[in-house]
Design a protein around this motif. Structure first.
Motif, short mmCIF file in Angstrom:
data_model
loop_
_atom_site.label_atom_id
_atom_site.label_comp_id
_atom_site.label_asym_id
_atom_site.label_seq_id
_atom_site.Cartn_x
_atom_site.Cartn_y
_atom_site.Cartn_z
N VAL A 40 -3.54 4.48 20.39
CA VAL A 40 -2.65 4.38 19.23
C VAL A 40 -3.33 5.12 18.09
CG1 VAL A 40 -1.42 2.84 17.67
CG2 VAL A 40 -1.84 2.13 20.04
N THR A 41 -2.69 6.15 17.56
CA THR A 41 -3.29 6.94 16.48
C THR A 41 -2.47 6.79 15.20
OG1 THR A 41 -2.07 8.92 17.15
CG2 THR A 41 -4.28 8.63 18.07
N GLY A 42 -3.08 7.14 14.09
CA GLY A 42 -2.40 7.08 12.80
C GLY A 42 -1.97 5.69 12.41
N ALA A 43 -2.75 4.69 12.85
CA ALA A 43 -2.34 3.31 12.66
C ALA A 43 -3.52 2.46 12.21
CB ALA A 43 -1.75 2.76 13.96
N PRO A 44 -3.70 2.25 10.93
CA PRO A 44 -4.82 1.41 10.47
C PRO A 44 -4.61 -0.05 10.84
CG PRO A 44 -3.39 2.02 8.63
CD PRO A 44 -2.91 2.80 9.81
N VAL A 45 -5.69 -0.71 11.25
CA VAL A 45 -5.64 -2.14 11.52
C VAL A 45 -5.79 -2.87 10.18
CG1 VAL A 45 -6.83 -4.07 12.63
CG2 VAL A 45 -6.54 -1.90 13.85
N THR A 46 -4.88 -3.78 9.91
CA THR A 46 -4.85 -4.44 8.60
C THR A 46 -5.41 -5.85 8.61
OG1 THR A 46 -2.56 -5.11 9.03
CG2 THR A 46 -2.89 -3.07 7.80
N ALA A 47 -5.52 -6.49 9.79
CA ALA A 47 -6.04 -7.86 9.82
C ALA A 47 -6.49 -8.22 11.23
CB ALA A 47 -4.98 -8.85 9.35
N ILE A 48 -7.47 -9.11 11.30
CA ILE A 48 -7.92 -9.70 12.55
C ILE A 48 -7.69 -11.21 12.46
CG2 ILE A 48 -9.89 -10.12 14.08
CD1 ILE A 48 -11.20 -7.61 12.84
N ASP A 49 -7.01 -11.77 13.48
CA ASP A 49 -6.82 -13.22 13.56
C ASP A 49 -7.71 -13.72 14.70
OD1 ASP A 49 -5.99 -15.84 14.07
OD2 ASP A 49 -3.93 -15.42 13.41
#
Length: 405
Positions: free
Chosen positions: A76-85
């Protein structure tokens, strides 16, 4: 059932980890890799060559998209991870996508530092860290433009030479009294400075940036001593810091970086970190070699093998705009040690060995780095030097003589 392995970050450390993991256990995990940049992993070492027009983007790529598909890796490119649960063992990508994991690897790298000085947000002030930065610099680096590079480390030097190659009037500012002060002593740094000037870069040392000035976009750099240098483009290259915001928000233990043990495990046993974002035994590394060693250890660990990372003995081997440079161990001479030096500034050659009790503590080579591998081995092992080793390290080992007929 395959365990779900999610890797956040698709840089050089991440790719090396994936290569080693799939070599050892191609079917053990269902792997998803999420990268914030719009392209797959590429060689950041070549960014200066890309800026200078020596290579194109294709030459910077490591693996095509088919490699990921062939190894069963979802990319998956161009997709920042915004949170970890961590409770749910999931990550949020962008605004809507949620990916569940059994094991999570953070390879989120580092972020460029911007000086806390006025004007850093003006258009025309850019970092030099990724492909988007190179594209931004190119848009502004038209022939005849005036560019100022702030920072005399490796990336700053490379950015400056790349700009000069494009016909840009380029000045390099460095706050210290010598270039690459962590890797070079004064004499070696002077050889590098002369090489930079020969490549069309004006170098100003002990130049403390006070502010970036301009009306709507960058127009000048003001120094602490009052000098004002006109500029159409300012490239900031004053270092990086580990990217820790995502991990900190998830409650992972943070120091200078994301804290890990010898198996690259964070304070959560299901979460791992490697590369520039990781802090191991109080150390963070901004070099490729430690990241690759960490990737090897983590791949082995996740395949069930015994593996531990003990840290990396720092050395630097690089080309500063075509000039070979090697540095390892002690750069300056500690008390009780001696320096053996050979210098030929006109030829752009410099060699220095730092020795104590017949053991090699450090080495700095500029212009000819043929013995760098031997130096690294001696520094890391602590073995005593043989009687002829000093001469051979300084001038090269004699060529083997042909056998008599």
């Amino acid at each position: 059932m395959q365990d779900r392995l999610v890797v956040v970050g698709n840089g050089m450390a991440s790719l090396r980890f994936l290569e080693r993991l799939t070599e050892r256990a191609p079917d053990r995990y269902a792997v998803t890799v999420v990268g914030a940049e719009p392209v797959a992993a590429y060689n950041r070492v070549l960014l200066s060559s890309l800026l200078g027009g020596e290579v194109d983007e294709a030459a910077c790529r490591f693996r095509g998209l088919d490699w990921y598909a062939d190894h069963g890796i979802t990319l998956v490119t161009g997709a920042p991870v915004t949170a970890i649960d961590r409770a749910e063992r999931s990550i949020r990508v962008g605004e809507g996508l949620v990916l569940d994991y059994d094991k999570l690897v953070l390879a989120v790298g580092s972020v460029p530092i911007r000086l806390p000085k006025p004007g850093m947000d003006l258009p025309g002030v850019v970092a030099f860290r990724d492909l988007a930065d190179v594209a931004a610099i190119r848009r502004n680096a038209v022939p005849g433009a005036r560019a100022i590079v702030v920072g005399g480390g490796l990336l700053g030097l490379e950015a400056a030479v790349g700009l000069a190659r494009r016909g840009v009037d380029t000045t390099l500012l460095h706050v210290m009294d010598r270039l690459m002060e962590r890797q070079l002593d004064h004499a070696a740094a002077e050889v590098v400075k002369r090489a930079m000037e020969a490549r069309g870069v004006r170098v100003l040392l002990e130049a403390d940036t006070a502010a970036i000035e301009g009306d709507g976009r960058v127009e000048a750099v003001r120094l602490a001593d009052g000098r004002v240098l006109p500029a159409d483009l300012v490239v900031m290259s004053v270092g990086v810091r580990p990217s820790t915001a995502l991990a900190a928000a998830a409650g992972l233990a943070i120091g200078r970086g994301i804290r890990v043990d010898d198996r690259m495990t964070t304070s959560d046993p299901a979460v791992f970190a490697l590369g520039e974002c990781a802090e191991h035994r109080g150390m963070t590394y901004g070099l490729v070699e430690p990241a690759y060693e960490q990737a090897e250890v983590l791949a082995r660990h996740l395949c069930g093998e015994e593996a531990a990372y003990a840290g990396t003995a720092l050395s630097t081997s690089l080309k500063v705009s075509g000039l070979p440079v090697f540095s390892a161990g002690a750069v300056d001479v500690p008390e009780g040690a001696e320096a053996v030096i050979w210098s030929d500034p006109a030829a752009g050659l410099y060699r220095k060995l730092v020795i104590a009790e017949d053991r090699l503590l450090g080495a700095v080579f500029v212009g000819d780095v043929a013995e760098q591998g031997w130096c690294k081995t001696l520094i890391r092992s602590g073995d005593r030097l043989a009687r002829t080793d000093r001469d051979d390290l300084m001038f090269g080992r004699p060529a083997p003589q042909p056998l008599a007929a």
